[in-house]
Design an enzyme around this catalytic site. Structure first.
Site, PDB file in Angstrom:
ATOM      1  N   ARG A 178      33.685  34.804  40.287  1.00  0.00           N
ATOM      2  CA  ARG A 178      34.223  34.681  39.298  1.00  0.00           C
ATOM      3  C   ARG A 178      34.866  33.236  39.231  1.00  0.00           C
ATOM      4  O   ARG A 178      35.843  32.882  38.667  1.00  0.00           O
ATOM      5  CB  ARG A 178      35.387  35.643  38.716  1.00  0.00           C
ATOM      6  CG  ARG A 178      34.724  36.916  38.467  1.00  0.00           C
ATOM      7  CD  ARG A 178      33.795  36.831  36.974  1.00  0.00           C
ATOM      8  NE  ARG A 178      33.709  38.336  36.655  1.00  0.00           N
ATOM      9  CZ  ARG A 178      32.496  38.714  36.878  1.00  0.00           C
ATOM     10  NH1 ARG A 178      31.658  38.518  37.687  1.00  0.00           N
ATOM     11  NH2 ARG A 178      32.172  40.074  36.510  1.00  0.00           N
ATOM     12  N   SER A 207      36.667  41.980  31.393  1.00  0.00           N
ATOM     13  CA  SER A 207      37.683  42.465  32.547  1.00  0.00           C
ATOM     14  C   SER A 207      38.945  41.350  32.379  1.00  0.00           C
ATOM     15  O   SER A 207      38.857  40.216  32.192  1.00  0.00           O
ATOM     16  CB  SER A 207      37.246  42.239  33.927  1.00  0.00           C
ATOM     17  OG  SER A 207      36.346  42.845  34.047  1.00  0.00           O
ATOM     18  N   GLU A 220      41.423  37.041  35.088  1.00  0.00           N
ATOM     19  CA  GLU A 220      39.990  36.414  34.882  1.00  0.00           C
ATOM     20  C   GLU A 220      39.924  35.561  33.444  1.00  0.00           C
ATOM     21  O   GLU A 220      39.501  34.547  33.414  1.00  0.00           O
ATOM     22  CB  GLU A 220      38.830  37.632  34.695  1.00  0.00           C
ATOM     23  CG  GLU A 220      37.763  36.917  34.550  1.00  0.00           C
ATOM     24  CD  GLU A 220      36.627  37.978  34.247  1.00  0.00           C
ATOM     25  OE1 GLU A 220      36.102  38.759  35.164  1.00  0.00           O
ATOM     26  OE2 GLU A 220      35.964  37.720  33.132  1.00  0.00           O
TER      27      GLU A 220
HETATM   28  P1  FAD Z   1      34.785  30.837  26.138  1.00  0.00           P
HETATM   29  O1  FAD Z   1      35.537  32.210  26.286  1.00  0.00           O
HETATM   30  O2  FAD Z   1      34.662  30.133  24.811  1.00  0.00           O
HETATM   31  O3  FAD Z   1      35.179  29.912  27.218  1.00  0.00           O
HETATM   32  C1  FAD Z   1      35.660  30.294  28.535  1.00  0.00           C
HETATM   33  C2  FAD Z   1      36.169  29.128  29.367  1.00  0.00           C
HETATM   34  O4  FAD Z   1      34.878  27.984  29.729  1.00  0.00           O
HETATM   35  C3  FAD Z   1      37.028  28.362  28.838  1.00  0.00           C
HETATM   36  O5  FAD Z   1      37.943  27.893  29.736  1.00  0.00           O
HETATM   37  C4  FAD Z   1      36.405  27.170  28.020  1.00  0.00           C
HETATM   38  O6  FAD Z   1      37.088  26.010  27.828  1.00  0.00           O
HETATM   39  C5  FAD Z   1      35.100  27.119  28.960  1.00  0.00           C
HETATM   40  N1  FAD Z   1      34.071  26.283  28.570  1.00  0.00           N
HETATM   41  C6  FAD Z   1      33.289  27.255  27.592  1.00  0.00           C
HETATM   42  N2  FAD Z   1      32.353  26.452  27.087  1.00  0.00           N
HETATM   43  C7  FAD Z   1      32.221  25.531  28.177  1.00  0.00           C
HETATM   44  C8  FAD Z   1      31.281  24.377  28.213  1.00  0.00           C
HETATM   45  N3  FAD Z   1      30.408  24.274  27.386  1.00  0.00           N
HETATM   46  N4  FAD Z   1      31.642  23.337  29.104  1.00  0.00           N
HETATM   47  C9  FAD Z   1      32.653  23.402  29.916  1.00  0.00           C
HETATM   48  N5  FAD Z   1      33.748  24.358  29.719  1.00  0.00           N
HETATM   49  C10 FAD Z   1      33.409  25.174  28.695  1.00  0.00           C
HETATM   50  N6  FAD Z   1      31.923  38.121  32.217  1.00  0.00           N
HETATM   51  C11 FAD Z   1      31.203  38.132  33.394  1.00  0.00           C
HETATM   52  O7  FAD Z   1      30.943  37.464  34.161  1.00  0.00           O
HETATM   53  N7  FAD Z   1      30.521  39.406  33.469  1.00  0.00           N
HETATM   54  C12 FAD Z   1      30.647  40.669  32.657  1.00  0.00           C
HETATM   55  O8  FAD Z   1      29.939  41.528  32.638  1.00  0.00           O
HETATM   56  C13 FAD Z   1      31.357  40.354  31.323  1.00  0.00           C
HETATM   57  N8  FAD Z   1      31.291  41.331  30.410  1.00  0.00           N
HETATM   58  C14 FAD Z   1      32.192  41.011  29.280  1.00  0.00           C
HETATM   59  C15 FAD Z   1      32.365  42.232  28.345  1.00  0.00           C
HETATM   60  C16 FAD Z   1      32.963  41.940  27.254  1.00  0.00           C
HETATM   61  C17 FAD Z   1      33.056  43.056  26.290  1.00  0.00           C
HETATM   62  C18 FAD Z   1      33.694  40.640  27.011  1.00  0.00           C
HETATM   63  C19 FAD Z   1      34.595  40.289  25.739  1.00  0.00           C
HETATM   64  C20 FAD Z   1      33.661  39.652  27.883  1.00  0.00           C
HETATM   65  C21 FAD Z   1      32.935  39.863  29.181  1.00  0.00           C
HETATM   66  N9  FAD Z   1      32.935  38.827  30.056  1.00  0.00           N
HETATM   67  C22 FAD Z   1      32.091  39.141  31.130  1.00  0.00           C
HETATM   68  C23 FAD Z   1      33.485  37.555  30.063  1.00  0.00           C
HETATM   69  C24 FAD Z   1      32.775  36.666  29.113  1.00  0.00           C
HETATM   70  O9  FAD Z   1      31.951  36.997  28.226  1.00  0.00           O
HETATM   71  C25 FAD Z   1      32.084  35.605  30.116  1.00  0.00           C
HETATM   72  O10 FAD Z   1      33.205  34.685  30.921  1.00  0.00           O
HETATM   73  C26 FAD Z   1      31.466  34.407  29.401  1.00  0.00           C
HETATM   74  O11 FAD Z   1      30.797  33.479  30.097  1.00  0.00           O
HETATM   75  C27 FAD Z   1      32.462  33.494  28.411  1.00  0.00           C
HETATM   76  O12 FAD Z   1      31.561  32.699  27.442  1.00  0.00           O
HETATM   77  P2  FAD Z   1      32.186  32.143  26.143  1.00  0.00           P
HETATM   78  O13 FAD Z   1      31.162  31.443  25.712  1.00  0.00           O
HETATM   79  O14 FAD Z   1      32.770  33.183  25.293  1.00  0.00           O
HETATM   80  O15 FAD Z   1      33.299  31.191  26.657  1.00  0.00           O
HETATM   81  N1  EPU Z   2      37.008  52.309  38.290  1.00  0.00           N
HETATM   82  C1  EPU Z   2      38.351  52.873  38.159  1.00  0.00           C
HETATM   83  N2  EPU Z   2      38.634  53.399  36.876  1.00  0.00           N
HETATM   84  C2  EPU Z   2      38.214  52.595  35.822  1.00  0.00           C
HETATM   85  C3  EPU Z   2      36.961  51.813  36.071  1.00  0.00           C
HETATM   86  C4  EPU Z   2      36.399  51.568  37.206  1.00  0.00           C
HETATM   87  O1  EPU Z   2      38.884  53.383  39.048  1.00  0.00           O
HETATM   88  O2  EPU Z   2      38.657  52.798  34.719  1.00  0.00           O
HETATM   89  C5  EPU Z   2      36.748  52.039  39.704  1.00  0.00           C
HETATM   90  C6  EPU Z   2      35.519  52.974  40.040  1.00  0.00           C
HETATM   91  O3  EPU Z   2      35.792  53.043  41.621  1.00  0.00           O
HETATM   92  C7  EPU Z   2      34.369  51.996  40.029  1.00  0.00           C
HETATM   93  C8  EPU Z   2      34.826  50.690  40.245  1.00  0.00           C
HETATM   94  O4  EPU Z   2      36.191  50.543  39.819  1.00  0.00           O
HETATM   95  O5  EPU Z   2      33.195  52.527  40.712  1.00  0.00           O
HETATM   96  C9  EPU Z   2      34.032  49.406  39.783  1.00  0.00           C
HETATM   97  O6  EPU Z   2      34.065  49.862  38.265  1.00  0.00           O
HETATM   98  P1  EPU Z   2      32.898  48.877  37.367  1.00  0.00           P
HETATM   99  O7  EPU Z   2      31.276  49.209  38.048  1.00  0.00           O
HETATM  100  O8  EPU Z   2      33.063  49.389  35.905  1.00  0.00           O
HETATM  101  O9  EPU Z   2      33.083  47.562  37.574  1.00  0.00           O
HETATM  102  P2  EPU Z   2      34.503  46.684  37.849  1.00  0.00           P
HETATM  103  O10 EPU Z   2      34.677  46.164  39.041  1.00  0.00           O
HETATM  104  O11 EPU Z   2      35.479  47.325  37.029  1.00  0.00           O
HETATM  105  C10 EPU Z   2      33.101  44.421  37.456  1.00  0.00           C
HETATM  106  C11 EPU Z   2      33.197  43.296  36.675  1.00  0.00           C
HETATM  107  C12 EPU Z   2      32.573  43.335  35.146  1.00  0.00           C
HETATM  108  C13 EPU Z   2      31.169  43.640  35.367  1.00  0.00           C
HETATM  109  C14 EPU Z   2      31.022  45.093  36.178  1.00  0.00           C
HETATM  110  C15 EPU Z   2      29.534  45.246  36.686  1.00  0.00           C
HETATM  111  C16 EPU Z   2      34.951  41.933  37.469  1.00  0.00           C
HETATM  112  C17 EPU Z   2      36.538  41.460  37.177  1.00  0.00           C
HETATM  113  N3  EPU Z   2      34.426  42.617  36.555  1.00  0.00           N
HETATM  114  O12 EPU Z   2      33.881  45.413  36.770  1.00  0.00           O
HETATM  115  O13 EPU Z   2      32.775  42.174  34.644  1.00  0.00           O
HETATM  116  O14 EPU Z   2      30.630  43.836  34.037  1.00  0.00           O
HETATM  117  O15 EPU Z   2      31.749  44.824  37.684  1.00  0.00           O
HETATM  118  O16 EPU Z   2      29.135  44.359  37.416  1.00  0.00           O
HETATM  119  O17 EPU Z   2      34.452  41.567  38.609  1.00  0.00           O
HETATM  120  C18 EPU Z   2      34.026  40.746  33.070  1.00  0.00           C
HETATM  121  O18 EPU Z   2      33.914  40.093  33.991  1.00  0.00           O
HETATM  122  O19 EPU Z   2      34.506  40.589  32.018  1.00  0.00           O
HETATM  123  C19 EPU Z   2      33.132  41.949  33.359  1.00  0.00           C
HETATM  124  C20 EPU Z   2      33.226  42.932  32.452  1.00  0.00           C
END
Ligand code: FAD
Ligand code: EPU
Length: 337
Positions: free
Chosen positions: A163, A237, A333
């Site tokens: 991240r 997250s 994050e």
């Molecule tokens: P923004 O929110 O618009 O920007 C994020 C940051 O990047 C800001 O600091 C912004 O200034 C900068 N930025 C944006 N675009 C650029 C650019 N072109 N050049 C330089 N800087 C830039 N993230 C994960 O890693 N894994 C997940 O599984 C995941 N699941 C998600 C689930 C949900 C429901 C939600 C709401 C979010 C999730 N995210 C996850 C977080 C998010 O989607 C990612 O971090 C994504 O890359 C953000 O993209 P964005 O276009 O929304 O960026």
């Molecule tokens: N868990 C709990 N309670 C909960 C949820 C999860 O105890 O409510 C524990 C369980 O032990 C589970 C473990 O957490 O096994 C991991 O949970 P999960 O697989 O849902 O993943 P996470 O660590 O909570 C991360 C990323 C997610 C990504 C998933 C899948 C981060 C900060 N978050 O979540 O990314 O989608 O793994 O790879 O690393 C994001 O970055 O916005 C994001 C959604």
């Protein structure tokens, strides 16, 4: 070069926080950035905004927002094994994953449905279900807002980590990422290293699986726990999963024998923050119009009208509990603006 004034950012962040940008410019091309630079406008306080799915606004933005809308993608090279795809920053990440999966190319399928744009993907090296952007990225192009020119970064120069990247640390707010170059496999080897994903295919012959099966399953698992921002406002997250040393881990295991952890290397272990938060009884808790999601304790949600400060206050209370109970500092994050 059009600059809009007092632009409402509410539809442009997935928390749906009400905020105004004093100024905003829509960026369709590198040329737009060059024009802004030449006019001296990039010396202002700048925020690059893509889809707003990883941003928390704590007030109006008293500067110039650059709204990333640089569309387009093209195959730049291919051979029997790989396809090399250049994707511009404004493309929607989930659409890119769908496109690659429909072509049967491997590399992005585990990262289905991450709801951001391509240009933001390198910022925190997006990842899910055992894959990260760094596994497919060859290089990227970015506009240097200090020097006023386009620069290319190779994968290793981006300093990707869990991240994080150089664009979230040393070069925060300096470069506008305009495109990425990724390498996808024409003979995909599926990555089922993430246990919940492997478990989901337990009774199925893995040899018969396709990248499409994997991306569909990832989407299914995600939808079962992560709230969709269209239905319940959130930014995924809110915290990162913390790393602890072996010594710290052993102390934690002494008090909590059931604590889950993942080995990173000989002396580093990752603890799921969601587990810590749940253990402190925050899961499903609501305070006013904000709360900790009932299915995923790592996600802070906004039920109704609330400010960025309401969300930060809840996040700080969560952090305090985790520090008091586990002596662990949770890092955010989400990007707080
Ligand atoms: P923004 O929110 O618009 O920007 C994020 C940051 O990047 C800001 O600091 C912004 O200034 C900068 N930025 C944006 N675009 C650029 C650019 N072109 N050049 C330089 N800087 C830039 N993230 C994960 O890693 N894994 C997940 O599984 C995941 N699941 C998600 C689930 C949900 C429901 C939600 C709401 C979010 C999730 N995210 C996850 C977080 C998010 O989607 C990612 O971090 C994504 O890359 C953000 O993209 P964005 O276009 O929304 O960026
Ligand atoms: N868990 C709990 N309670 C909960 C949820 C999860 O105890 O409510 C524990 C369980 O032990 C589970 C473990 O957490 O096994 C991991 O949970 P999960 O697989 O849902 O993943 P996470 O660590 O909570 C991360 C990323 C997610 C990504 C998933 C899948 C981060 C900060 N978050 O979540 O990314 O989608 O793994 O790879 O690393 C994001 O970055 O916005 C994001 C959604």
């Amino acid at each position: 070069m059009i600059i809009k004034e007092d632009f409402c950012l509410t539809p442009f962040n997935t928390f749906g926080i009400e905020a105004i940008a004093y100024e905003l410019s829509i960026i369709n091309s590198i040329k737009n950035l060059q024009e802004l630079f030449n006019a001296g406008l990039l010396k202002k306080k700048i925020l690059i905004l893509s889809k707003g799915s990883n941003i928390l606004f704590t007030g109006n933005f008293e500067g110039l927002v650059l709204l990333n809308q640089i569309w387009g993608k093209e195959i730049v090279d291919e051979d029997d094994e790989f396809v090399y795809l250049k994707v511009n920053a404004g493309e929607f990440w989930p659409a890119l994953v769908d496109f690659s999966v429909e072509n049967g190319w491997g590399g992005l399928e585990n990262m289905a449905e991450i709801p951001g744009k391509v240009g933001a993907a390198p910022i925190q090296n997006i990842g899910a279900y055992g894959s990260e952007l760094k596994d497919v990225l060859i290089s990227l192009k970015a506009f240097d807002m200090v020097e006023g020119r386009t620069v290319e970064f190779q994968n290793h120069e981006c300093k990707f980590g869990y991240r994080t990247s150089i664009f979230k640390s040393k070069y925060k707010n300096r470069f506008f990422i305009t495109s990425i170059l990724i390498k996808l496999s024409k003979n995909p080897k599926l990555n089922l290293s993430y246990k919940p994903l492997a478990d989901a295919f337990l009774n199925i012959d893995n040899e018969s699986l396709t990248v499409k099966d994997v991306s569909k399953k990832v989407a299914e698992i995600r939808n079962s726990k992560l709230p969709h921002p269209d239905k319940l406002k959130n930014a995924g997250s809110f915290f990162k999963n913390p790393y602890v040393s072996e010594e710290q881990l052993n102390t934690l295991i002494g008090s909590y024998p059931d604590i889950p952890y993942y080995k990173i290397n000989n002396d580093l272990f990752k603890i799921p923050a969601a587990w810590l938060i749940e253990k402190c009884n925050w899961k499903g808790k609501r305070i006013g119009n904000v709360g900790v999601h009932k299915n995923q304790a790592l996600v802070i949600v906004k039920y109704d009208k609330a400010t960025g400060h309401d969300i930060l206050n809840l996040a700080n209370s969560v952090k305090k509990s985790i520090l008091t109970n586990f002596n662990i500092h949770l890092e955010l994050e989400v990007n707080v603006v």
